[in-house]
Design an enzyme around this catalytic site. Sequence first.
Site, mmCIF file in Angstrom:
data_model
loop_
_atom_site.group_PDB
_atom_site.id
_atom_site.type_symbol
_atom_site.label_atom_id
_atom_site.label_comp_id
_atom_site.label_asym_id
_atom_site.label_seq_id
_atom_site.Cartn_x
_atom_site.Cartn_y
_atom_site.Cartn_z
ATOM 1 C CD GLU A 213 -19.411 -21.250 70.225
ATOM 2 O OE1 GLU A 213 -19.939 -20.421 71.155
ATOM 3 O OE2 GLU A 213 -19.286 -22.477 70.031
ATOM 4 C CG ASN B 80 -12.378 -20.701 62.833
ATOM 5 O OD1 ASN B 80 -11.620 -20.847 63.613
ATOM 6 N ND2 ASN B 80 -12.475 -21.218 61.556
ATOM 7 C CB ILE C 16 -13.559 -15.925 47.661
ATOM 8 C CG1 ILE C 16 -14.116 -14.634 48.377
ATOM 9 C CG2 ILE C 16 -12.171 -15.962 47.549
ATOM 10 C CD1 ILE C 16 -13.750 -13.235 47.740
ATOM 11 C CE LYS D 70 -6.105 -26.742 44.631
ATOM 12 N NZ LYS D 70 -5.562 -25.165 44.682
ATOM 13 C CE LYS E 238 -15.155 -21.575 45.569
ATOM 14 N NZ LYS E 238 -15.801 -20.939 46.498
ATOM 15 C CB VAL F 240 3.352 -26.099 51.206
ATOM 16 C CG1 VAL F 240 2.233 -27.044 50.123
ATOM 17 C CG2 VAL F 240 3.694 -24.703 50.548
ATOM 18 C CB THR G 196 2.203 -34.389 45.886
ATOM 19 O OG1 THR G 196 2.436 -33.145 45.165
ATOM 20 C CG2 THR G 196 1.348 -34.086 47.298
ATOM 21 C CD GLU H 7 -1.870 -32.565 44.548
ATOM 22 O OE1 GLU H 7 -1.534 -31.564 45.297
ATOM 23 O OE2 GLU H 7 -1.361 -33.542 45.114
#
Length: 544
Positions: free
Chosen positions: A237, A239, A330, A334, A346, A380, A397, A477
Site C-alpha cells: 500500500e 509503495n 522483467i 540470475k 525467474k 550494494v 561477500t 550466491e
Amino acid sequence: MLPALGYIFLAVILSAVTLAVSEFFFQSFIPRSVPLIYTGIAILTLGGPRILIRTFYYHYYKRKKPNVFIYGAGSTGRELAYALISGEEYHPVVILDDDYSKVGQIIFGLRVHHSSEFESLQSLYDPKKLLLAINNINKGARLRLLDKISQWPIAVQSVPSVEDIAAGKAQSTEIRDLEISDLLGREPVEPNQNLLEKNIKDKVVMVTGAGGSIGSELCRQILKQAPKRLVLFELNEYNLYAIDRELRKVIEKTKSQAELISALGSVQRQNRVEKLMFNHQVETVFHAAAYKHVPIVEDNIVEGIRNNVFGTLAAAEAAINANVKNFTLISTDKAVRPTNIMGASKRMAELVLQALADRESNTTFTMVRFGNVLGSSGSVVPLFKEQIRKGGPVTVTHPDIIRYFMLIPEAAQLVIQAGAMKHNGQVFVLDMGEPVKILDLAKRMIQLMGMSEKIADLSEESEGDIEIQFTGLRPGEKLYEELLIGNNVEGTRHPKIMTASEEKLDWSEMSKLIEQLDKHCHDFDIECIKQVLLNAPTGYLTKK
C-alpha cells in the site's frame, strides 16, 4: 557588499551636487569646499562602519566554517563560489581547474590554481571537501576526472547535473554526494525514441509491481511517452501511495493528459488482474512484480515460487483473456544456470511465457533479462555508503565476486524498447557493459568519501580509516553472473539489446510441470519443488 557601497557612493554624490546647485540658485553663503568635505565625511560615516562590521564578521565568524576546494572555474564554479561565500555552511578558499588559461584569475576573491597544485594547497588550507562543479563535459571526460581525484585524500561531492537543474529537480548550488553513475563508470545508452513510444503513446499501459525499484522507474519513463492511461498495480500500500503521489505531481507540472489508475492487489489473483485489464482495456503490460532478494527467497521457497512463477502465469493468462497485445516480463541474469531458488523461479517464469507464446497468437510475450541495477532496493551502493558513514567495516561477500551493473533509468528505457520489438516468446538480453568487481567498487567509494582503506593486521597502529571485511558467499550466491544460456547470440536493431535461442517447452509439457509444482507448493514439500526445478530446462544447479 560592493553593490551596497556603490549605492551609498551614488547617493552621497547626488546629495553633494544638489547642495552645490542649491547654493548657486538660492545665493546661499556656503563655501565651495563644503560639498567636497560633506562628500568625504558622508562616505566615511555611512560606508566605513559597514566595511568594518563586514570585515569583522568575515574574519571572526565566517572563518569558523570548514574550508573547501571548488573544482571548476566555469559558470557552475562561479555560481557555487558566490553561494558559498554568502552562505553559512562552507568556506571556499581555492578554485582548481585543468585549463591553464584560467589559472591566476580571481573569482570573488578566490584565486584559480591548476589541479596539479592540489597537494601543496591541501597542506596549506586543510580543506574538508572537494566540491566538483563541472557539468559541461562528456561522460568519458568526467569518468577520467573522477579516476584522478579519487586518488586524492579528500571527500568529493558535486553540484547537480545540468539535466536535474533544467528539470527543476535541484538548484545549481545544491551540494550532494556523487551520482551513482559516477561510481558505476559507464556511459548511458541513448534510447531509440520510436521503440520507446511504440507500445505506449496514446495506449493504455499497466505495470505490475509499480511501487518497486524497477516498476516505479518504468512508470516514470512510461509517463514521458504520453500514454492514454497508466494503471499502477502494487501489493504494498505505501509503495503504491508513494509512486501515485509522485506521478500525479509530474502530471500536474507537465500538464499531461494521461489518466492515472492506482490499484492494490496480488498478481497471484488472476481474476483481480484480469478484471482490471479488461475494465481499463489495457494494451501493454510490464510485469515487474517479483520477489528478487536471493537469501529471502532461499528461506521462503514456497512463497517465492508462488509469486514469481504462479504470479507470472496468472498475470499472463489474465492478459490473454483480456486481449492484451503486449506482455513484457522483467527477468534477471540470475535466471541463467541458477544456483538459487530466486533465479530458478525467474527462469521457470520465462519458460511459462515461452510456452504460452507457442500456444497463443494474439498476445505477444517477451522477456528482458539484465543484471543488477544501482540504486535499487538491496543495492550494494546505499549499503556501502551507510557502512562508511558509520566508520565501517564495509562488508563484501568475496574478494573475487563480480556483478554486471546498470542504472535504473537506463534499464527501464531498454526494457521498454526491447518489449516493442515484437518477437513472441523471445528472451532479450541487455548489454550490461563490463562487469564490476565489488571489492573495487567498495574501495572507490571509500576513497571518494575522503577516507582510506584500513588494512587489518596484528599491530594496533594500522593505518587507514575503513576496514573491508569478507563475509563469505550467501546461500545460492555465485561469484559471477551470466546473461545468456545458449550460444546462438544475435543482435537486434538496437545496439544494446541482444537475443539468443534457448531451450524451451511446449504448453503440454509445461502444464504438467506446473501441476506438479502447484501440488508440492500446497504440501510445502521443498525437496520435491527443487526436483521439479531440476527436471525442467532451467539449468538449476543445487549446492549439496
